[in-house]
Motif scaffolding. Structure first.
Motif, PDB file in Angstrom:
ATOM      1  N   LYS A  62       0.761  -1.162   0.069  1.00 41.21           N
ATOM      2  CA  LYS A  62       0.056  -0.162  -0.019  1.00 41.21           C
ATOM      3  C   LYS A  62       0.743   1.328  -0.115  1.00 41.21           C
ATOM      4  CE  LYS A  62      -3.831  -2.225  -0.148  1.00 41.21           C
ATOM      5  NZ  LYS A  62      -5.096  -1.962   0.916  1.00 41.21           N
ATOM      6  N   ALA A  63       0.121   2.279  -0.426  1.00 35.66           N
ATOM      7  CA  ALA A  63       1.133   3.705  -0.571  1.00 35.66           C
ATOM      8  C   ALA A  63       1.410   4.116   0.881  1.00 35.66           C
ATOM      9  CB  ALA A  63       0.034   4.691  -1.062  1.00 35.66           C
ATOM     10  N   THR A  64       0.770   3.752   1.910  1.00 36.34           N
ATOM     11  CA  THR A  64       1.098   3.994   3.126  1.00 36.34           C
ATOM     12  C   THR A  64       2.172   3.267   3.988  1.00 36.34           C
ATOM     13  OG1 THR A  64      -0.639   2.730   4.311  1.00 36.34           O
ATOM     14  CG2 THR A  64      -1.147   5.008   4.003  1.00 36.34           C
ATOM     15  N   GLY A  65       2.872   2.210   3.231  1.00 44.89           N
ATOM     16  CA  GLY A  65       3.910   1.592   3.608  1.00 44.89           C
ATOM     17  C   GLY A  65       5.057   2.197   3.617  1.00 44.89           C
ATOM     18  N   CYS A  66       6.018   1.723   4.265  1.00 44.44           N
ATOM     19  CA  CYS A  66       7.295   2.386   4.665  1.00 44.44           C
ATOM     20  C   CYS A  66       8.183   2.542   3.610  1.00 44.44           C
ATOM     21  CB  CYS A  66       8.297   1.710   5.790  1.00 44.44           C
ATOM     22  SG  CYS A  66       8.507  -0.005   5.510  1.00 44.44           S
ATOM     23  N   SER A  67       7.816   2.053   2.546  1.00 43.49           N
ATOM     24  CA  SER A  67       8.640   2.152   1.232  1.00 43.49           C
ATOM     25  C   SER A  67       7.653   2.368   0.001  1.00 43.49           C
ATOM     26  CB  SER A  67       9.448   0.896   0.778  1.00 43.49           C
ATOM     27  OG  SER A  67      10.394   0.687   1.826  1.00 43.49           O
ATOM     28  N   LYS A  68       6.247   2.976   0.462  1.00 46.46           N
ATOM     29  CA  LYS A  68       5.326   3.322  -0.464  1.00 46.46           C
ATOM     30  C   LYS A  68       4.779   2.215  -1.388  1.00 46.46           C
ATOM     31  CE  LYS A  68       6.992   8.138  -0.636  1.00 46.46           C
ATOM     32  NZ  LYS A  68       7.500   9.135  -1.468  1.00 46.46           N
ATOM     33  N   GLY A  69       5.017   0.877  -0.635  1.00 46.03           N
ATOM     34  CA  GLY A  69       4.537  -0.022  -1.401  1.00 46.03           C
ATOM     35  C   GLY A  69       5.253  -0.667  -2.559  1.00 46.03           C
ATOM     36  N   LYS A  70       6.341   0.087  -2.607  1.00 45.46           N
ATOM     37  CA  LYS A  70       7.339  -0.296  -3.901  1.00 45.46           C
ATOM     38  C   LYS A  70       8.564  -1.239  -3.373  1.00 45.46           C
ATOM     39  CE  LYS A  70       6.877   3.711  -6.852  1.00 45.46           C
ATOM     40  NZ  LYS A  70       7.673   5.079  -7.037  1.00 45.46           N
ATOM     41  N   GLY A  71       8.713  -1.263  -2.170  1.00 47.60           N
ATOM     42  CA  GLY A  71       9.950  -2.328  -1.836  1.00 47.60           C
ATOM     43  C   GLY A  71       9.393  -3.809  -1.491  1.00 47.60           C
ATOM     44  N   GLY A  72       8.036  -3.791  -0.614  1.00 47.39           N
ATOM     45  CA  GLY A  72       7.715  -5.295  -0.245  1.00 47.39           C
ATOM     46  C   GLY A  72       8.388  -5.738   1.086  1.00 47.39           C
ATOM     47  N   SER A  73       8.178  -6.801   1.353  1.00 47.78           N
ATOM     48  CA  SER A  73       8.589  -7.394   2.474  1.00 47.78           C
ATOM     49  C   SER A  73      10.056  -7.534   2.593  1.00 47.78           C
ATOM     50  CB  SER A  73       8.381  -9.002   2.554  1.00 47.78           C
ATOM     51  OG  SER A  73       9.230  -9.900   3.228  1.00 47.78           O
ATOM     52  N   MET A  74      10.799  -7.370   1.487  1.00 46.34           N
ATOM     53  CA  MET A  74      12.506  -7.661   1.594  1.00 46.34           C
ATOM     54  C   MET A  74      12.901  -6.366   1.670  1.00 46.34           C
ATOM     55  SD  MET A  74      13.216 -10.808  -0.875  1.00 46.34           S
ATOM     56  CE  MET A  74      12.654 -10.191  -2.170  1.00 46.34           C
ATOM     57  N   HIS A  75      12.131  -5.030   1.507  1.00 40.34           N
ATOM     58  CA  HIS A  75      12.981  -3.776   1.308  1.00 40.34           C
ATOM     59  C   HIS A  75      12.189  -2.759   2.132  1.00 40.34           C
ATOM     60  CE1 HIS A  75      13.755  -6.063  -2.801  1.00 40.34           C
ATOM     61  NE2 HIS A  75      14.734  -6.263  -2.281  1.00 40.34           N
ATOM     62  N   MET A  76      12.442  -2.954   3.148  1.00 38.59           N
ATOM     63  CA  MET A  76      11.794  -1.924   4.367  1.00 38.59           C
ATOM     64  C   MET A  76      12.871  -1.072   4.557  1.00 38.59           C
ATOM     65  SD  MET A  76       8.839  -4.008   6.111  1.00 38.59           S
ATOM     66  CE  MET A  76       7.675  -4.980   5.528  1.00 38.59           C
ATOM     67  N   ALA A  77      12.350   0.374   4.759  1.00 39.78           N
ATOM     68  CA  ALA A  77      13.346   1.190   5.496  1.00 39.78           C
ATOM     69  C   ALA A  77      12.959   2.390   5.950  1.00 39.78           C
ATOM     70  CB  ALA A  77      14.647   1.685   4.344  1.00 39.78           C
ATOM     71  N   ASP A  78      13.308   3.001   6.941  1.00 42.98           N
ATOM     72  CA  ASP A  78      13.081   4.367   7.466  1.00 42.98           C
ATOM     73  C   ASP A  78      14.241   5.374   7.779  1.00 42.98           C
ATOM     74  OD1 ASP A  78      11.984   6.690   8.325  1.00 42.98           O
ATOM     75  OD2 ASP A  78      10.513   5.597   9.528  1.00 42.98           O
ATOM     76  N   VAL A  79      14.674   6.232   6.785  1.00 38.51           N
ATOM     77  CA  VAL A  79      15.945   6.743   6.846  1.00 38.51           C
ATOM     78  C   VAL A  79      15.720   7.732   8.069  1.00 38.51           C
ATOM     79  CG1 VAL A  79      17.375   8.605   5.975  1.00 38.51           C
ATOM     80  CG2 VAL A  79      16.488   6.723   4.486  1.00 38.51           C
ATOM     81  N   LYS A  80      14.602   8.234   8.435  1.00 41.56           N
ATOM     82  CA  LYS A  80      14.531   8.893   9.498  1.00 41.56           C
ATOM     83  C   LYS A  80      14.986   8.447  10.927  1.00 41.56           C
ATOM     84  CE  LYS A  80      10.361  10.600   8.346  1.00 41.56           C
ATOM     85  NZ  LYS A  80      10.075  10.050   7.196  1.00 41.56           N
ATOM     86  N   LYS A  81      14.697   6.988  10.829  1.00 39.28           N
ATOM     87  CA  LYS A  81      14.751   6.350  12.161  1.00 39.28           C
ATOM     88  C   LYS A  81      16.139   5.595  12.004  1.00 39.28           C
ATOM     89  CE  LYS A  81      10.048   5.793  13.723  1.00 39.28           C
ATOM     90  NZ  LYS A  81       9.324   6.467  12.519  1.00 39.28           N
ATOM     91  N   ASN A  82      17.049   6.081  11.268  1.00 38.12           N
ATOM     92  CA  ASN A  82      18.379   5.284  10.850  1.00 38.12           C
ATOM     93  C   ASN A  82      18.362   3.845  10.709  1.00 38.12           C
ATOM     94  OD1 ASN A  82      20.772   6.662  10.389  1.00 38.12           O
ATOM     95  ND2 ASN A  82      21.115   7.170  12.722  1.00 38.12           N
ATOM     96  N   PHE A  83      17.113   3.602   9.845  1.00 34.86           N
ATOM     97  CA  PHE A  83      17.204   2.218   9.346  1.00 34.86           C
ATOM     98  C   PHE A  83      17.372   1.923   7.774  1.00 34.86           C
ATOM     99  CE2 PHE A  83      13.922  -1.384   8.193  1.00 34.86           C
ATOM    100  CZ  PHE A  83      15.220  -2.362   8.226  1.00 34.86           C
TER     101      PHE A  83
END
Lengths: 324, 323
Positions: free
Chosen positions: A88-109
């Motif tokens: 979904k668009a609200t996913g941490c990678s806007k739905g473009k990464g999926g299970s294997m590609h999660m990130a949040d730069v603001k949280k240093n991940f």
């Protein structure tokens, strides 16, 4: 270990949240609501929970494709993790990464990388960035035992020693690279011996015990922050589920799995918290119920979230916005 | 205007950008103490120091992966791959990481990095050290791939690449370093992704880039003696690809020859020809011709090697075929 009760309850909460979130994800996968691959972290929760609890905000975290738990530990919400799983668009990678590609730069991940071993050179580069800019951040790089047999591992680990980079290498040895045992794939069965070969200080820790992982991580991070270059930590653990959904698990017996399940990291921590009278069984039961509610809310959030808009297809190919 | 070599142009761009922005640094094999195997970074180590001119182990995945990581922290690394043939050892990091990260994480990751590398044959280095695989890299959305053919463009485009917030493959040619050309004074940039008419003409359009610009220019001079005026469009960037000047020229001449050093199959010429047929079919007066490398691994022997590489006469011949 000098920890407040709330801190303990927070770690317990994180571990249960990972467990239940992934159990729910497995159900959604079977229902066809989650696509692609799904690699569950169940059984290994103590590793990233203990490890990441020891980091400071300036410490970066980067990991491989088994990343949902790491995302939660880094402070991503169950909502954005679940939404990403559902694309979904609200996913941490806007739905473009999926299970294997999660990130949040603001949280240093810094992700979520799905080519085995390929993120290790990136970790060296992240650490170089901090060294170059004179910050005291440490890059924590997690990877599996299987990744230590590919060339990237050796290039990255060697470079970290040569340049004295502030990296904490964390090998999660869960005994199998997909379905191949460490003994069948690696020249040495104690992975930390590979660090030995590069002259990097190292240690092994029981990855089913969150307090032991946390203490070892605190010590390792202090060592690195002291300007001593990289440290290598081998964490012995076990995944209770298959490599990914749909793994026939011909390479191990159910007895072996059950044997390891006796050392469930959440059970061990639960017993520690009640045994040390840090928390009562009732308090922990209440937390379990709270997490179940959080998961249901996350599923609802994800299912009610919008799909990415069609124009998202061509967004973010380049920073500078060229569209070809 | 000063008349300088390609090597000097590239070196000046690097030097000026490093003076301009402390976040710019160089890493690669023999870039420091040695001064660069093509002497592009000669004197840099003494001036900028070991922190900013970093000699690496011979480990291409670590060089490119390391550059990606450093770029993610806000630095502007210029990673040098000694030759483009060694880029294959870092292919995963170029293709699966650099080209993907910005998109795959929903725009969170920003990679202001340059991969400087050197391609091309003609120096009797044998099959593993003589390739021109530019089209391979141009295949991947997310990367920018540029290959200038003049000192002016090299300096201006390298500056643009360093200031860009996207990963850029900056491909130099091993036999162009001594080529001289006029370069504007002072700080200037040349945009990435913009093709340019390097020689005006009316009879035929030659589309080319990098080393083959030199070959095509020589061919155009020969053709001019026969009264044939070739217009040369220099692509300069393969991705983003700017077809504007190509199509504009073709709609005027109605005939095209595409000249590239890489292999013909699935190459730059294949792409340009297809785009001409797709976007200017009504203007086609003759089949588009491609001049490219013969489909062999480049041999060591000088005569055989030159037989395999595109020559001035091949371009002249191809132009006569489309007229």
């Amino acid at each position: 270990m000098d920890m407040k009760k709330e801190e303990h309850l927070d770690l317990y909460h994180q571990m249960v949240l990972i467990r239940l979130l992934e159990e729910q994800a497995a159900v959604l996968y079977q229902q066809g609501k989650i696509g692609g691959f799904l690699h569950l972290y169940i059984g290994q929760e103590a590793v990233s929970t203990g490890l990441i609890s020891a980091r400071k905000p300036q410490d970066r975290v980067i990991t491989a494709y088994r990343d949902h738990g790491v995302a939660i530990n880094c402070g991503l919400s169950a909502n954005e993790v679940m939404a990403e799983l559902l694309g979904k668009a609200t996913g941490c990678s806007k739905g473009k990464g999926g299970s294997m590609h999660m990130a949040d730069v603001k949280k240093n991940f810094w992700g979520g990388h799905a080519i085995v071993g390929a993120h290790l050179p990136l970790a060296s580069g992240l650490a170089l960035g901090d060294l170059y800019q004179g910050t005291d951040g440490v890059t924590i790089c997690m990877f599996g035992d299987g990744a230590t047999n590919i060339g990237y591992f050796h290039e990255a680990v060697n470079l970290s020693k040569v340049w004295k980079l502030p990296v904490l290498w964390v090998c999660e040895n869960n005994e199998y690279g997909m379905g191949t045992t460490v003994e069948r794939a690696s020249a040495v069965s104690e992975i930390r011996q590979k660090a030995e070969g590069y002259g990097i200080p190292n240690g092994r820790v029981d990855g089913m015990n969150v307090m032991e992982v946390r203490q070892a991580s605190l010590d390792a991070l202090a060592h690195i922050r002291g300007g001593n270059g990289p440290y290598f930590m081998e964490v012995n653990t076990y995944r209770f589920r298959g490599h990914s959904m749909g793994d026939p698990e011909r390479y191990r017996t159910q007895d072996e799995v059950h044997c390891w399940q006796e050392s469930d990291p959440i059970g061990i921590y639960h017993n520690y918290l009640t045994g040390e009278k840090i928390a009562s069984k009732e308090e922990l039961d209440a937390l379990d119920v709270q997490v179940e509610q959080e998961i249901q809310a996350a599923v609802q959030f994800a299912e009610n979230s919008p799909e990415p808009a069609p124009e998202a297809l061509f967004q973010d190919i380049y920073y500078e916005g060229e569209r070809e | 205007m000063a008349r300088i070599t390609m090597r000097e142009a590239i070196s000046q761009a690097l030097w000026e950008e490093m003076e301009r922005d402390p976040k710019v640094f160089i890493l690669g094999e023999e870039v420091g103490v040695w001064g660069g195997t093509y002497a592009v970074t000669k004197g840099f180590y003494d001036h900028f120091g070991a922190e900013r001119v970093r000699d690496t182990p011979i480990a291409e995945a670590a060089i490119i992966g390391g550059a990606i990581g450093a770029a993610l922290t806000g630095l502007r690394p210029v990673a040098e791959l000694m030759t483009i043939n060694f880029a294959f050892s870092a292919m995963d990091h170029i293709v699966n990481e650099a080209a993907k990260l910005h998109y795959m994480f929903g725009g969170q990751f920003v990679l202001p990095m340059v991969i400087r590398t050197v391609g091309g044959g003609g120096r009797q280095l044998g099959a593993t050290h003589s390739q021109t695989p530019d089209a391979v890299f141009a295949h991947f959305p997310g990367l920018k791939v540029v290959a200038p053919g003049t000192p002016e463009d090299a300096k201006g485009m390298l500056k643009s690449a360093i200031r860009s917030n996207d990963p850029v493959m900056f491909i130099e040619h091993a036999t162009l370093y001594q080529v001289r050309g006029e370069v504007p004074d002072g700080d200037y940039t040349v945009p990435l992704g913009v093709s340019k008419v390097q020689r005006p003409g009316r009879d035929v359009t030659i589309v080319t880039y990098s080393k083959m610009l030199e070959i095509s220019t020589k061919a155009a001079e020969i053709l001019a003696k026969d009264g044939i005026e070739a217009e040369i469009v220099d692509l300069r960037s393969l991705r983003p690809l700017d077809m504007g000047p190509v199509l504009e020229s073709f709609k005027k001449t109605n005939r095209a020859v595409i000249v590239e050093e890489g292999w013909r199959s699935f190459g730059v010429g294949s792409e340009i020809a297809a785009r001409i047929y797709e976007e200017a079919f009504d203007y086609v007066d003759a089949p588009v011709r491609r001049v490219a490398q013969k489909e062999v691994p480049l041999p060591y022997n000088r005569t055989l090697e030159q037989m395999a590489l595109p020559q001035v006469e091949d371009v002249v011949q191809a132009v006569k075929e489309v007229l």
